[in-house]
Design an enzyme around this catalytic site. Sequence first.
Site, PDB file in Angstrom:
ATOM      1  N   ARG A 133      41.653  33.531  43.060  1.00  0.00           N
ATOM      2  CA  ARG A 133      41.869  32.115  42.726  1.00  0.00           C
ATOM      3  C   ARG A 133      43.341  31.711  42.828  1.00  0.00           C
ATOM      4  O   ARG A 133      43.806  30.840  42.099  1.00  0.00           O
ATOM      5  CB  ARG A 133      41.302  31.795  41.340  1.00  0.00           C
ATOM      6  CG  ARG A 133      39.789  31.919  41.295  1.00  0.00           C
ATOM      7  CD  ARG A 133      39.229  31.645  39.903  1.00  0.00           C
ATOM      8  NE  ARG A 133      37.818  31.949  39.859  1.00  0.00           N
ATOM      9  CZ  ARG A 133      37.306  33.171  39.666  1.00  0.00           C
ATOM     10  NH1 ARG A 133      38.098  34.196  39.511  1.00  0.00           N
ATOM     11  NH2 ARG A 133      36.009  33.349  39.642  1.00  0.00           N
ATOM     12  N   ARG A 134      44.062  32.363  43.750  1.00  0.00           N
ATOM     13  CA  ARG A 134      45.464  32.012  43.992  1.00  0.00           C
ATOM     14  C   ARG A 134      45.703  31.587  45.434  1.00  0.00           C
ATOM     15  O   ARG A 134      46.831  31.377  45.829  1.00  0.00           O
ATOM     16  CB  ARG A 134      46.366  33.199  43.650  1.00  0.00           C
ATOM     17  CG  ARG A 134      46.335  33.559  42.187  1.00  0.00           C
ATOM     18  CD  ARG A 134      47.297  34.655  41.874  1.00  0.00           C
ATOM     19  NE  ARG A 134      47.184  35.043  40.483  1.00  0.00           N
ATOM     20  CZ  ARG A 134      47.847  36.028  39.939  1.00  0.00           C
ATOM     21  NH1 ARG A 134      48.702  36.741  40.655  1.00  0.00           N
ATOM     22  NH2 ARG A 134      47.689  36.318  38.662  1.00  0.00           N
ATOM     23  N   TYR A 191      33.596  29.400  51.828  1.00  0.00           N
ATOM     24  CA  TYR A 191      33.092  29.182  53.180  1.00  0.00           C
ATOM     25  C   TYR A 191      32.758  27.703  53.408  1.00  0.00           C
ATOM     26  O   TYR A 191      32.980  27.173  54.490  1.00  0.00           O
ATOM     27  CB  TYR A 191      31.901  30.086  53.458  1.00  0.00           C
ATOM     28  CG  TYR A 191      32.218  31.551  53.247  1.00  0.00           C
ATOM     29  CD1 TYR A 191      33.431  32.097  53.655  1.00  0.00           C
ATOM     30  CD2 TYR A 191      31.325  32.397  52.604  1.00  0.00           C
ATOM     31  CE1 TYR A 191      33.739  33.432  53.440  1.00  0.00           C
ATOM     32  CE2 TYR A 191      31.623  33.735  52.394  1.00  0.00           C
ATOM     33  CZ  TYR A 191      32.836  34.246  52.802  1.00  0.00           C
ATOM     34  OH  TYR A 191      33.146  35.556  52.592  1.00  0.00           O
ATOM     35  N   ASN A 246      26.625  35.075  45.280  1.00  0.00           N
ATOM     36  CA  ASN A 246      28.095  34.996  45.324  1.00  0.00           C
ATOM     37  C   ASN A 246      28.554  33.550  45.538  1.00  0.00           C
ATOM     38  O   ASN A 246      28.968  33.150  46.612  1.00  0.00           O
ATOM     39  CB  ASN A 246      28.643  35.918  46.413  1.00  0.00           C
ATOM     40  CG  ASN A 246      30.144  36.090  46.313  1.00  0.00           C
ATOM     41  OD1 ASN A 246      30.837  35.320  45.661  1.00  0.00           O
ATOM     42  ND2 ASN A 246      30.642  37.115  46.988  1.00  0.00           N
ATOM     43  N   GLU A 283      27.710  36.976  56.599  1.00  0.00           N
ATOM     44  CA  GLU A 283      26.653  37.017  55.592  1.00  0.00           C
ATOM     45  C   GLU A 283      27.326  36.999  54.226  1.00  0.00           C
ATOM     46  O   GLU A 283      28.408  37.541  54.055  1.00  0.00           O
ATOM     47  CB  GLU A 283      25.794  38.287  55.694  1.00  0.00           C
ATOM     48  CG  GLU A 283      24.903  38.362  56.899  1.00  0.00           C
ATOM     49  CD  GLU A 283      25.594  38.997  58.098  1.00  0.00           C
ATOM     50  OE1 GLU A 283      25.079  38.854  59.217  1.00  0.00           O
ATOM     51  OE2 GLU A 283      26.667  39.626  57.927  1.00  0.00           O
ATOM     52  N   VAL A 301      39.604  40.077  47.774  1.00  0.00           N
ATOM     53  CA  VAL A 301      40.877  39.929  47.076  1.00  0.00           C
ATOM     54  C   VAL A 301      40.763  40.672  45.749  1.00  0.00           C
ATOM     55  O   VAL A 301      39.734  40.596  45.071  1.00  0.00           O
ATOM     56  CB  VAL A 301      41.204  38.438  46.837  1.00  0.00           C
ATOM     57  CG1 VAL A 301      42.468  38.269  46.018  1.00  0.00           C
ATOM     58  CG2 VAL A 301      41.321  37.696  48.170  1.00  0.00           C
TER      59      VAL A 301
END
Length: 155
Positions: free
Chosen positions: A85-86, A123, A116, A111, A79
């Site tokens: 964060r939307r 996830y 991150n 992966e 993104v």
Amino acid sequence: MSAQPQELWRLAPMHPSHLKQVLEIEHRVYTFPWSEGIFHDCLRVGYSSWVVTNTLGEVLGYALMSMAVGEAHILNLCVSPEHQRRGIAQFLMRHLLMVARAGNVTLVLLEVRTSNRPAQRLYDQFGFKRLGLRKNYYPADGGREDALVLGLDLV
């Protein structure tokens, strides 16, 4: 009454005409971005490739997934920084999982860099579990970085 963000987003199959914007985002988000050739190859072989655009047709995010013999592999989900964060990543992930289920996939793999944490939280929200570790999987500044291998059972 204001529109919800999802009402302003458009989900569409990725097309070569999207690649200029996709590559701009790719280069802004990743230190070691995919090349244009990789994206072209993914489209050529028919991977499940999607973009989220706004009402003006500007790409906000994208995702690519391969599917074969009951397994799917999420290859890239990204993104643009100003739209993070939307809920766009969740929107894309829900769509990928719907496509996987429709394709009779029973296991979704991916992966993610060990560093991150935002992606790992995404996830986790969808129920992905750690299956293993790929040592030195990703290029990184000053060397290589490990990848967590995550899986989601769809049965």
